[in-house]
Scaffold this motif. Structure first.
Motif, PDB file in Angstrom:
ATOM      1  N   CYS A 158       0.759  -1.413   0.144  1.00 37.13           N
ATOM      2  CA  CYS A 158       0.057   0.012   0.316  1.00 37.13           C
ATOM      3  C   CYS A 158       0.924   1.501   0.503  1.00 37.13           C
ATOM      4  N   CYS A 174      -0.122   3.298   3.774  1.00 37.71           N
ATOM      5  CA  CYS A 174       0.197   2.880   5.371  1.00 37.71           C
ATOM      6  C   CYS A 174       1.833   1.571   4.724  1.00 37.71           C
ATOM      7  N   CYS A 182      -6.511  -0.595  -0.287  1.00 39.68           N
ATOM      8  CA  CYS A 182      -6.065  -1.427   0.577  1.00 39.68           C
ATOM      9  C   CYS A 182      -7.127  -1.808   2.029  1.00 39.68           C
TER      10      CYS A 182
HETATM   11 ZN   LIG Z   1      -3.219   0.941   2.566  1.00 38.25          ZN
END
Ligand SMILES: [Zn+2]
Length: 490
Positions: A16, A19, A32
């Motif tokens: 991702c 994050c 995600c």
């Molecule tokens: Zn993420």
């Protein structure tokens, strides 16, 4: 397990952007699951090569689709590979196949050795001791290279790369090519060979025809057996023994008089042509898997073979118990053995090629005696034997006859038939004169006090040795000369 290569299965891990959460999935995720971000990047690395190679038995056939190829060819029969990648490749193919398809991917694994350089060192790019197969093929041909890799090689054994083996492969091709040309030149193209067959009892069929058929048949059995055991080197050796020795060196020599000459018997000629053509085709079939290119080339030239016929698609020859013929094998075996030995005697005694000699035979039993009598024609054509006569004991033959032994018989050739006494006496007299002159020269030198007293001892000794050598030869030559004169005056 990751590699930095362009070639391979890319690792199915997605990162991702927001994050840094990692998702591993078959398909690229659209969001995600942690933060809902929609931009994810796939790992740029690939899986190790062996991961991809492990899929080879089924992915090459179209898996995961249920293709026709996959249905027909999978699981396969035999995997061929070197021993150095048994764990890397073979083991992985098996567990990956079990996992993905539920089946073991092949029944047999044929493990061969690897080719080392001439000094027994593994070939490698860094050592620069490898060979370029394309260059070898350019020089010797692909068939010769294949021959060199198989001949004299046992399963699992490493082999050294030897250029001599390529030369042997080329020599074999030349040998077969010449035999093929001989057969071609002597085949009557107006005959319908496909309508003929081999009938053992036909009077036109000669002993050598039965013999070569029997030998061929036996070769088929032995080659097939060794191929089934993956003994490729032994199988090829058997084919060559048969093709080179039995067919090219013996059978073709034996049938020449039936194909051309002053009194050719038409039916006998057809039988010889048919047999030679059949054996040539059979031998090409046996040799084809080893040396496919030139065998294919030759095959399509033969009369009765259509342009579109493919040697590769013909049925593999099978053993036929009807063709086994112990009698002809015994007879021709004795003829060949006697011929070899008579030729060796003639060669050793420097007998002119055209000179014919009688042969006296002391057989162990009547059967062997009959074989020699009925084989007189062969011995005439192959070994220049003018006549065969059986004797009851060695005493019946002149003492100075040259003798030899074959299985089941002793044979004798009268010396006077081998040697031209008058010419031999002339040659020996010349030799004697030369040796006498040499001896005189050495004696003169050794009676020169100046030389004997002043020259170093080892130089004088060397002269004495040379004189002794010459005198020794002179004694022998004089002895031979006396023998010859005795023989001449008999
Ligand atoms: Zn993420």
């Amino acid at each position: 397990i990751s590699r930095q290569l362009w070639w391979g299965h890319r690792i199915p891990a997605y990162y991702c952007d927001n994050c840094e959460h990692i998702v591993v999935a078959k398909e690229k995720p659209t969001v995600c699951p942690e933060c809902g971000c929609t931009t994810l990047q796939q790992d740029p690395d690939t899986l190790d090569t062996w991961f991809s190679s492990a899929l080879w038995p089924f992915s090459t056939l179209g898996w995961p689709e249920e293709t026709a190829d996959l249905k027909f060819f999978y699981p396969t029969n035999t995997l061929v590979t070197g021993w150095d990648i048994i764990f890397f490749w073979v083991a992985r193919m098996i567990f990956s196949a079990l996992e993905q398809t539920g089946e073991v991917p092949f029944d047999h694994v044929f493990i061969h050795g690897i080719v080392l350089d001439e000094n027994g060192v593994k070939m490698s790019k860094s050592l620069g001791n490898g060979i370029d197969p394309l260059e070898v093929i350019e020089e010797y041909g692909a068939d010769a290279l294949r021959y060199a890799l198989v001949m004299d090689n046992a399963p699992g054994n490493n082999q050294r790369y030897k250029e001599d083996k390529l030369k042997n492969g080329s020599a074999l091709i030349n040998k077969v090519w010449n035999a093929f040309r001989f057969v071609m030149m002597n085949l009557d193209e107006s005959l319908d060979f496909n309508a003929l067959s081999f009938v053992k009892d036909d009077p036109a069929i000669a002993t050598e025809d039965c013999w070569i058929m029997s030998r061929y048949n036996q070769t088929v059995a032995e080659v097939t057996e060794n191929l089934e055991k993956f003994e490729l080197g032994i199988a090829l050796g058997k084919i060559i023994d048969f093709f080179w020795d039995d067919f090219c060196d013996w059978y073709i020599e034996m049938i020449k008089y039936r194909l051309y000459g002053d009194d050719v018997d038409e039916r006998s000629s057809v039988a010889a042509q048919y047999t030679a053509r059949s054996i040539l085709i059979g031998a090409l079939q046996l040799l084809h898997p080893f040396m496919p290119f030139f065998t294919t080339e030759i095959y399509n030239f033969l009369p009765g073979i259509k342009e579109n016929d493919e040697l590769m698609l013909t049925d593999w020859p099978t053993f036929d118990p009807e063709l086994a013929d112990k009698d002809s094998e015994k007879q021709i075996g004795i003829v060949m053995d006697a011929t070899r030995k008579i030729r060796a005697i003639r060669l050793e005694m420097n007998v002119p090629v055209k000179r014919k000699t009688p042969l006296y035979v002391l057989p162990d039993d009547q059967v062997i005696g009959e074989i020699f009598l009925s084989g007189a024609g062969y011995l005439d054509r192959l070994a220049n034997v003018s006549a065969v006569e059986l004797v009851q004991s060695a005493e019946a033959v002149d003492d100075n006859a040259v003798s030899g032994v074959v299985e089941g018989a002793e044979f004798f050739i009268p010396l006077e038939s081998l040697v031209d006494f008058e010419q031999e006496i002339k040659r020996l007299a010349k030799e004697r004169d030369k040796l006498e002159a040499d001896a005189k020269r050495f004696k003169g030198k050794l009676s020169n006090k100046n030389f004997v007293e002043k020259a170093p001892e080892h130089v004088v000794q060397a002269e004495r040795d040379r004189l002794a050598g010459v005198e020794d030869m002179l004694t022998k030559v004089i002895e031979q000369l006396e023998n010859m004169e005795k023989n001449l005056n008999k």
